[in-house]
Write a protein that holds these residues in place. Structure first.
Motif, short mmCIF file in Angstrom:
data_model
loop_
_atom_site.label_atom_id
_atom_site.label_comp_id
_atom_site.label_asym_id
_atom_site.label_seq_id
_atom_site.Cartn_x
_atom_site.Cartn_y
_atom_site.Cartn_z
N GLY A 11 0.79 -1.22 0.00
CA GLY A 11 0.00 0.00 0.00
C GLY A 11 0.82 1.27 0.00
N SER A 12 0.15 2.37 0.31
CA SER A 12 0.75 3.70 0.18
C SER A 12 1.88 3.95 1.17
CB SER A 12 -0.33 4.77 0.36
OG SER A 12 -0.95 4.64 1.64
N TRP A 13 1.84 3.33 2.34
CA TRP A 13 2.85 3.61 3.36
C TRP A 13 4.14 2.83 3.13
CZ3 TRP A 13 3.24 1.12 8.75
CH2 TRP A 13 2.97 -0.25 8.70
N ALA A 14 4.18 1.95 2.13
CA ALA A 14 5.34 1.08 1.92
C ALA A 14 6.41 1.80 1.10
CB ALA A 14 4.91 -0.20 1.23
N THR A 15 7.00 2.82 1.70
CA THR A 15 8.09 3.55 1.07
C THR A 15 9.41 3.15 1.74
OG1 THR A 15 8.04 5.41 2.63
CG2 THR A 15 6.53 5.50 0.74
N PRO A 16 10.54 3.32 1.05
CA PRO A 16 11.82 2.99 1.68
C PRO A 16 12.04 3.73 3.00
CG PRO A 16 12.11 3.30 -0.68
CD PRO A 16 10.70 3.70 -0.36
N GLU A 17 11.65 5.00 3.04
CA GLU A 17 11.85 5.78 4.27
C GLU A 17 11.03 5.22 5.42
OE1 GLU A 17 12.87 7.85 0.68
OE2 GLU A 17 10.93 7.03 1.31
N HIS A 18 9.79 4.84 5.16
CA HIS A 18 8.95 4.27 6.20
C HIS A 18 9.45 2.90 6.65
CE1 HIS A 18 5.18 6.91 5.17
NE2 HIS A 18 6.21 7.61 5.64
N MET A 19 9.95 2.11 5.69
CA MET A 19 10.51 0.81 6.05
C MET A 19 11.67 0.97 7.02
SD MET A 19 10.66 -1.21 2.43
CE MET A 19 9.20 -1.48 1.42
N ILE A 20 12.58 1.88 6.71
CA ILE A 20 13.74 2.11 7.58
C ILE A 20 13.28 2.59 8.95
CG2 ILE A 20 15.79 3.52 7.94
CD1 ILE A 20 16.07 3.60 4.85
N HIS A 21 12.35 3.53 8.97
CA HIS A 21 11.85 4.06 10.24
C HIS A 21 11.28 2.96 11.12
CE1 HIS A 21 9.75 6.92 12.93
NE2 HIS A 21 8.78 6.02 12.91
N VAL A 22 10.40 2.13 10.55
CA VAL A 22 9.76 1.08 11.33
C VAL A 22 10.79 0.04 11.78
CG1 VAL A 22 8.14 -0.86 11.21
CG2 VAL A 22 7.47 1.39 10.34
N ALA A 23 11.68 -0.35 10.88
CA ALA A 23 12.68 -1.37 11.23
C ALA A 23 13.57 -0.90 12.37
CB ALA A 23 13.51 -1.71 10.01
N ARG A 24 14.03 0.32 12.31
CA ARG A 24 14.90 0.83 13.36
C ARG A 24 14.15 1.02 14.67
NH1 ARG A 24 18.48 5.22 9.81
NH2 ARG A 24 20.00 3.69 9.02
N HIS A 25 12.90 1.46 14.58
CA HIS A 25 12.08 1.61 15.78
C HIS A 25 11.88 0.25 16.45
CE1 HIS A 25 8.42 3.95 17.62
NE2 HIS A 25 9.30 3.59 18.52
N CYS A 26 11.60 -0.77 15.64
CA CYS A 26 11.45 -2.13 16.17
C CYS A 26 12.71 -2.57 16.90
CB CYS A 26 11.15 -3.11 15.03
SG CYS A 26 9.48 -3.04 14.37
N GLU A 27 13.84 -2.34 16.29
CA GLU A 27 15.10 -2.78 16.90
C GLU A 27 15.36 -2.03 18.20
OE1 GLU A 27 18.61 -4.72 14.65
OE2 GLU A 27 18.92 -2.54 14.56
N GLN A 28 15.07 -0.74 18.23
CA GLN A 28 15.27 0.05 19.45
C GLN A 28 14.39 -0.44 20.59
OE1 GLN A 28 14.35 3.94 17.99
NE2 GLN A 28 16.29 4.16 16.87
N LEU A 29 13.17 -0.90 20.24
CA LEU A 29 12.22 -1.32 21.27
C LEU A 29 12.37 -2.78 21.68
CD1 LEU A 29 9.01 0.49 19.95
CD2 LEU A 29 10.31 1.07 22.01
N GLY A 30 13.27 -3.50 21.05
CA GLY A 30 13.53 -4.88 21.44
C GLY A 30 12.67 -5.92 20.76
N TYR A 31 12.03 -5.58 19.65
CA TYR A 31 11.27 -6.58 18.91
C TYR A 31 12.22 -7.64 18.37
CZ TYR A 31 6.83 -4.08 19.11
OH TYR A 31 5.67 -3.50 19.54
N HIS A 32 11.68 -8.84 18.23
CA HIS A 32 12.50 -10.00 17.87
C HIS A 32 12.76 -10.12 16.37
CE1 HIS A 32 14.09 -14.08 18.10
NE2 HIS A 32 13.20 -14.49 17.22
N SER A 33 11.81 -9.67 15.53
CA SER A 33 11.91 -9.99 14.12
C SER A 33 11.09 -9.03 13.27
CB SER A 33 11.42 -11.43 13.88
OG SER A 33 10.14 -11.63 14.49
#
Length: 303
Positions: A11-33
């Protein structure tokens, strides 16, 4: 139960910038995968769910995110084995596992879309047997110095695949599917099972039990298997009528996670791409990202 998250891939939110943002936020918060999924095509009349109207390639996305993360595991749920050669996938997955430093989880399935079968030039006939042989070829290429297979579907002359994956003997293989035969195949042959977006989560414990029974019948240790649930989360400010699992307020969704763990799920990843208010080409991309940040904070695993 480990908790992961699906980055923006649909969908519309699937941009490279949003992917990086979410991935890094996940890693900062301790998500597993982090988890992606595959959709090759959509019918010209757009008759499928809007989640499938615009979807990025799953392995390319994971390779991109591997360069922007350091710890979090990277999974695909799932790639459809009839649409690709096991030799090609063995090379792609080995390379991705190397680039990611040994963080790849490889989910495989059989696919369901007649349009994708037709467009890739394969038949559904004996697709279960094809999958069995596909797995044997993958493992041979990853584990053996010289691999050779002569089967019904795949012919591999004496050859070498190098470099090998970082994870030994190979990246974990998870199988999808909800038909009894698919569940039994996961128990017999895979490192675990991954549920799909349409799974009935109220009865997911029965699927877990079927996989475990098949593993035991095959002489395998069912306790070593992984059970991964795609959590198609839909956050709403009020309780929907006839509320099902993972739909409702954040507090309700948090309580659902505990029930899924009690049903035998060892890992769950929150996937907002399957919310029609988020994973659609028509959705407000900035609003979708704000929702993702709220969900990430609210459901972050305890550290």
């Amino acid at each position: 139960m480990e908790v992961g998250f699906a980055p923006p891939v649909s969908g519309s939110w699937a941009t490279p910038e949003h992917m990086i943002h979410v991935a890094r936020h996940c890693e900062q918060l301790g998500y597993h995968s982090l988890w992606t999924f595959q959709r090759l095509l959509v019918p010209a009349d757009l008759g499928w769910s809007e989640t499938y109207h615009s979807v990025h390639d799953p392995l390319t996305t994971l390779a991109f995110l591997a360069a922007h993360t350091t710890r979090i595991r990277l999974g695909v749920a799932v790639l459809n084995v009839p649409f690709i050669s096991p030799v090609v996938l063995a090379k792609q997955a080995a390379t991705l596992d190397i680039f990611a430093g040994g963080r790849l989880d490889l989910g495989l399935g059989l696919g369901w879309a007649d349009e994708e079968y037709q467009a890739t030039g394969v038949s559904k006939h004996r697709r279960g047997q094809r999958a069995d042989e596909f797995l044997a070829v993958l493992r041979a290429l990853w584990q053996q110095d010289v691999a050779e297979r002569h089967g019904e579907f795949y012919q591999v002359p004496p050859t070498r695949l190098a470099p090998k994956p970082v994870q030994r003997p190979h990246p974990p293989i998870l199988l999808g599917g909800h038909a009894p035969a698919a569940l039994r195949r996961a128990g017999r042959l895979a490192d675990g099972w991954v549920s799909g977006s349409q799974a009935d989560l109220t009865g997911i414990g029965e699927a877990v039990a079927t996989v475990k029974a098949a593993a035991a019948d095959a002489g395998r240790d069912a306790r070593a298997l992984r059970f991964v649930c795609r959590g198609a989360v839909r956050v709403r400010t009020t309780t929907p009528a006839g509320r099902g699992p993972l739909t409702g307020t954040l507090e309700q969704i948090r309580s659902d996670l505990g029930r899924l763990a009690a049903a035998g799920i060892t890992e769950l990843f929150i996937d907002l791409n399957f919310d029609p208010e988020i994973g659609s080409p028509r959705a407000d991309a900035r609003a979708s990202l704000r929702t993702a940040d709220e969900v990430l904070e609210a459901l972050a695993p305890a550290r």
